[in-house]
Design an enzyme around this catalytic site. Structure first.
Site, PDB file in Angstrom:
ATOM      1  CD  GLU A   1      23.393 -33.541  38.902  1.00 22.28           C
ATOM      2  OE1 GLU A   1      24.300 -33.431  39.739  1.00 22.28           O
ATOM      3  OE2 GLU A   1      22.396 -34.336  39.013  1.00 22.28           O
TER       4      GLU A   1
ATOM      5  CD  GLU B   1      22.338 -38.188  37.256  1.00 24.75           C
ATOM      6  OE1 GLU B   1      22.280 -38.064  38.594  1.00 24.75           O
ATOM      7  OE2 GLU B   1      23.350 -37.990  36.766  1.00 24.75           O
TER       8      GLU B   1
HETATM    9  C1  FCB Z   1      23.542 -36.590  40.940  1.00 26.30           C
HETATM   10  C2  FCB Z   1      24.706 -36.944  39.992  1.00 26.30           C
HETATM   11  C3  FCB Z   1      25.247 -38.369  40.148  1.00 26.30           C
HETATM   12  C4  FCB Z   1      24.632 -38.875  41.645  1.00 26.30           C
HETATM   13  C5  FCB Z   1      23.314 -38.481  41.869  1.00 26.30           C
HETATM   14  C6  FCB Z   1      22.718 -39.390  43.116  1.00 26.30           C
HETATM   15  O1  FCB Z   1      23.632 -35.321  41.364  1.00 26.30           O
HETATM   16  O2  FCB Z   1      24.724 -36.384  38.816  1.00 26.30           O
HETATM   17  O3  FCB Z   1      26.367 -38.653  39.916  1.00 26.30           O
HETATM   18  O4  FCB Z   1      25.633 -38.596  42.540  1.00 26.30           O
HETATM   19  O5  FCB Z   1      23.305 -37.248  42.173  1.00 26.30           O
END
Ligand code: FCB
Length: 526
Positions: A199, A423
């Site tokens: 990210e 994620e």
């Molecule tokens: C993302 C991050 C992770 C966590 C989630 C909820 O942006 O990569 O570390 O904080 O959100």
């Protein structure tokens, strides 16, 4: 274990053209996979994710020195309740137990990050003890037949590198590539999947423009410079890793939003959505996968000196072909050129206001922040009245279907780059029952609905080959400290006891069978 994917593929050279923004609208009505059993393709990879700073603890052990997050945690008001990462989930000491837990959950892969500050504490010299920790972790994973999916940078820049200027400085990109090589020298014989950055939007814009994340700078110029140098660091690292191991699967993880104009018939709303999409998504997808920054972005930020950082040859390095694009998706947004009107005239919590702030202001840091978007004027997020998680984020599974389809069609499909959801998950305020169990049906349903949405994208032709739940464990949620719980496993921060939540038991069954079962207890999934 073999990872069937990252087919090295055709490796089509990036054509150097950019994809224009096309206004989009939410999908309505039931989709093909919204109810009943949903079976995933053979070889689909099931995993869970964490990040070093969020779980490891051992902040001053084994030669580790401060990262920018250690420093930021000491800034009064910057992090909820003054929380820090010194102990976190104590994973540094409990990694064997945690890997055993993953094995019990039947996970095929574990996505974790290595801490640059543990491995290169002074920003220049490799710390053997730090590397050894990851070497032991990798051995433990392989012994449990779990694929190690390694991310080199999940936001914890060594403070020493920040002291030399951090990501807004070009040299940091080269130091990142050196760190990547050091990790590969130590682990390349056993780790076959490498992610450069997690990210970069957050590193660049929450960190250097919004001041919401470490290092807490509030400069549009610095955020843009950081964005480009993160891209350069990514490209340099990909080249270095490819040279050392042509067969490895290499990639990057980006976080995405799905920007829908509030009124698709209003050109001002469409333009606000275009700009939101530009600064969140296309500023990263286009240089990496199409070899060029979009012209509309270059025009929008022309006054902020961005183009001066982009030197000849940079885009060629940045667009070096990758095997995997990691997709982090939590929610999209309805975007307008005008603020949302409410009955009492007040802005709805966490939705309106300048573009892009992901944290809920009422519960977020008390330290002053600004919009992470370097050019935020006239971009407003509206609430759509959807249910929200404990982060204040709207629950919008259909956005994942559209996102994956768009990425496949516009970016990754033509290049033979595989998509993995690296994620996805939700924070909810868990209730611990008398017997210690956590019946988190809200989180279970969140994951259930997103997996169904993912399968809709696969059925529409998107080449998505795996899913990682965020997160394996409750952990340090950045500026919100330990106040938000994302784990499919609960962590009691006093005793460090781990308890698999209902969502974790359910996810283990999904991972074992590759089937998302029809919901029977509380009605069909929507
Ligand atoms: C993302 C991050 C992770 C966590 C989630 C909820 O942006 O990569 O570390 O904080 O959100």
């Amino acid at each position: 274990m073999t990872l069937h994917t990252p087919g090295i593929g055709a490796r089509t050279p990036a054509p150097g053209t950019t994809v224009p923004f096309v206004p989009s609208a939410p999908l309505v009505g039931p989709t093909p996979n919204s109810a009943g059993d949903v079976a995933f393709p053979e070889g689909f990879l099931w995993g869970a994710a964490t990040a070093a700073f969020q779980i490891e603890g051992a902040g001053a052990e084994g030669g580790r020195k401060d990262s920018i997050w250690d420093t930021f945690c000491r800034v009064p008001g910057a992090v909820h309740a003054g929380d820090d990462g010194m102990v976190a989930c104590d994973h540094y000491h409990r990694y064997r137990e945690d890997v055993a837990l993953m094995k019990r959950l039947g996970l095929g892969a574990y996505r974790f990050s290595t801490s640059w500050a543990r491995v290169v504490p002074d920003g220049r010299t490799v710390n053997r003890e730090g590397v050894d920790f990851y070497s032991r972790l990798v051995d433990e994973l392989l012994g449990a037949d779990i694929l190690p999916w390694l991310t080199l940078y999940h936001w914890d820049l060594p403070q020493a590198v920040e002291d030399d200027g951090g990501w807004p400085v070009r040299d940091t990109a080269y130091r990142f590539a050196d760190y990547a090589v050091a990790m590969h020298e130590a682990l390349g014989d056993r780790v076959k999947v490498w992610t450069t950055l997690n990210e970069p939007w957050c590193s660049a814009f929450l960190g250097y423009t919004g001041g919401i994340h470490a290092p807490g700078r509030k400069s549009p110029e610095d955020g843009l410079a950081a964005a480009h140098h993160l891209m350069l660091g990514h490209g340099l690292a990909i080249n270095a890793l490819r040279e050392r191991d042509p067969e490895a699967s290499l990639g990057i993880t980006l976080n995405f939003t799905v920007s829908d104009p509030v009124d698709p018939a209003d050109p001002a709303d469409v333009d606000a959505a275009r700009r939101d999409d530009a600064m969140f998504n296309r500023i990263f997808t286009d240089p990496i996968l199409r070899g060029a920054y979009p012209q509309d972005i270059l025009d929008d930020v022309a006054h902020l000196g961005f183009a001066e950082h982009v030197r000849e040859g940079d885009l060629e390095i940045i667009s070096t072909p990758i095997d995997v694009l990691g997709v982090n998706y939590y929610n999209g947004g309805a975007v307008s050129a005008t603020p949302q009107a409410t009955d009492d005239g007040a802005a709805p919590d966490g939705t309106a206001g300048p573009d892009g702030a992901r944290e809920t202001p009422s519960e977020g840091p008390v330290w002053e922040t600004r919009s992470p978007n370097p050019v935020p004027d006239g971009i407003y997020h509206h609430s759509r009245g959807l249910p929200t998680t404990d982060m204040g984020w709207e629950v919008q599974p259909e956005g994942l279907t559209r996102l994956l389809t768009r990425l496949h069609e516009d970016y990754t499909g033509p290049r033979g780059t595989a998509l993995f959801v690296t994620e996805n998950g939700a924070a909810y305020p868990d209730v611990v029952q008398g017997d210690g169990s956590v019946d988190d049906q809200d989180r279970l349903e969140f994951i259930d609905r997103h997996l169904r949405a993912l399968k809709d994208a696969v059925d529409a032709g998107a080449d998505v080959r795996g899913y990682f739940a965020w997160s394996l464990l409750d952990n340090f949620e950045w500026a919100l400290g330990y106040s938000k719980r994302f784990g499919i496993v609960r962590v009691d921060y006093t005793t460090q006891e781990r308890t698999v939540k209902a969502s974790g038991h359910w996810y283990a069954d999904v991972a074992r069978t590759s089937v998302v079962p029809a919901r029977t207890t509380d009605g069909p999934a929507q």
